[in-house]
Design an enzyme around this catalytic site. Structure first.
Site, PDB file in Angstrom:
ATOM      1  N   HIS A  46       0.859  -1.191   0.000  1.00 37.63           N
ATOM      2  CA  HIS A  46       0.000   0.000   0.000  1.00 37.63           C
ATOM      3  C   HIS A  46       0.894   1.239   0.000  1.00 37.63           C
ATOM      4  CE1 HIS A  46      -2.755   3.126   1.320  1.00 37.63           C
ATOM      5  NE2 HIS A  46      -3.726   2.341   0.882  1.00 37.63           N
TER       6      HIS A  46
ATOM      7  N   GLU B  75      -3.867   1.658  -7.274  1.00 34.15           N
ATOM      8  CA  GLU B  75      -4.253   2.737  -6.379  1.00 34.15           C
ATOM      9  C   GLU B  75      -3.349   3.943  -6.650  1.00 34.15           C
ATOM     10  OE1 GLU B  75      -6.650   1.130  -2.887  1.00 34.15           O
ATOM     11  OE2 GLU B  75      -4.598   1.360  -2.221  1.00 34.15           O
TER      12      GLU B  75
HETATM   13  P1  PGA Z   1      -9.830   5.886   0.124  1.00 31.05           P
HETATM   14  O1  PGA Z   1      -8.638   4.874   0.478  1.00 31.05           O
HETATM   15  O2  PGA Z   1     -10.930   5.079  -0.524  1.00 31.05           O
HETATM   16  O3  PGA Z   1     -10.247   6.451   1.439  1.00 31.05           O
HETATM   17  O4  PGA Z   1      -9.272   6.911  -0.820  1.00 31.05           O
HETATM   18  C1  PGA Z   1      -8.220   3.949  -0.461  1.00 31.05           C
HETATM   19  C2  PGA Z   1      -6.996   3.212  -0.003  1.00 31.05           C
HETATM   20  O5  PGA Z   1      -6.098   3.800   0.609  1.00 31.05           O
HETATM   21  O6  PGA Z   1      -6.894   2.014  -0.281  1.00 31.05           O
END
Ligand code: PGA
Length: 264
Positions: free
Chosen positions: A98, A169
């Site tokens: 992440h 992401e």
């Molecule tokens: P968010 O987080 O949906 O609050 O933008 C996504 C993530 O960090 O996986």
């Protein structure tokens, strides 16, 4: 056909008590929307909440994930979490890479490669997060960055089916200050990721879901989920708030993503 994946990482949020009542509600929704077998739900609580969550979710249609794990089983690694312990707690998924772990804890693609190998060894799904930051996007090197991240993390991996999930992401789209990504951009990026996975994993690539994450909301979930190479949504804030999450699932249902009409 891959079932559509819907899941959330809680990051460093929720007390044990909050976690219990949240999971009760999450489970009710997951039971309802996974009935037809078109959707698969997962939650990724903090490590300290995993035992209670594992007990609650045993035999239920919700996979359990951990936010990180070490690549070694045991050894002199103070403060780390062994994949063996996660297995013992009933964990199915390890979230890896992440952007917050990359940014604050120096997690790099080569360590991630070792972690993916450890996950393979223990029959755990690797939920591998990749994404470019704002500067990389502005310089037009998104594709190169994602290819680099995928190639390094998946180096010398011959994955078992359903053992790698990739979450795209974009760093600039995540969290409070995040700007939701444009669906056309997401479609373009996911097509590039699919092509890269084909190159790296061959036939397994078709069975490797690519999730999108970053400011997913009830407003944008239907459009994002309809894109060709989007096989799931990885949701932060909009899943932690059960009112928003209920609305989001109802939008997905109306868009046909959680029903018989879903084909991808
Ligand atoms: P968010 O987080 O949906 O609050 O933008 C996504 C993530 O960090 O996986």
């Amino acid at each position: 056909m891959l079932p559509f994946l819907v899941g959330t990482n809680w990051k460093m949020n929720k007390t044990m008590q909050e976690s219990r009542s949240y999971l009760d509600s999450f489970l009710r929704l997951a039971r309802r929307y996974s009935r037809g077998g078109h959707a698969r739900f997962f939650v990724i609580p903090p490590h300290t909440h995993l035992q209670a969550a594992g007990e609650l979710l045993a035999g239920e249609p919700v996979l359990l994930g951990a936010q990180n794990a070490h690549w070694m089983d045991f050894g002199p690694y103070t403060g780390e979490i062994s994949p063996v312990w996660l297995k013992e707690l009933g964990v199915n998924i390890i979230e890896l890479g992440h952007s917050e772990r990359r940014q604050y804890y120096g997690e790099n693609d080569f360590d991630l490669n070792l972690k993916v190998k450890a996950a393979q060894r223990h029959n755990l799904i690797s939920l591998l997060c990749i994404g470019e930051n704002a500067r990389e996007k502005a310089c037009g090197v998104t594709e190169e960055v994602l290819r680099y991240q995928l190639k390094a993390a998946l180096h010398e991996i011959t994955p078992a089916p359903d053992s790698i999930w990739v979450a795209y992401e974009p760093v600039w789209a995540i969290g409070e200050g995040g700007v939701p990504a444009d669906p056309d951009y997401v479609a373009w990026v996911h097509a590039r990721i699919a092509r890269c996975l084909q190159e790296l994993l061959g036939g397994i690539a078709e069975r490797t879901p690519i999730l999108y994450g970053g400011s997913v909301s009830p407003e944008n979930c239907a459009e994002l989920s309809g894109l060709e190479h989007v096989n799931g949504l990885f949701i932060g804030r909009s899943a932690w708030d059960l009112t928003a999450f209920t609305a989001l699932l109802s939008h997905l249902e109306h868009a046909g993503v959680l029903s018989d009409s879903y084909r991808k």
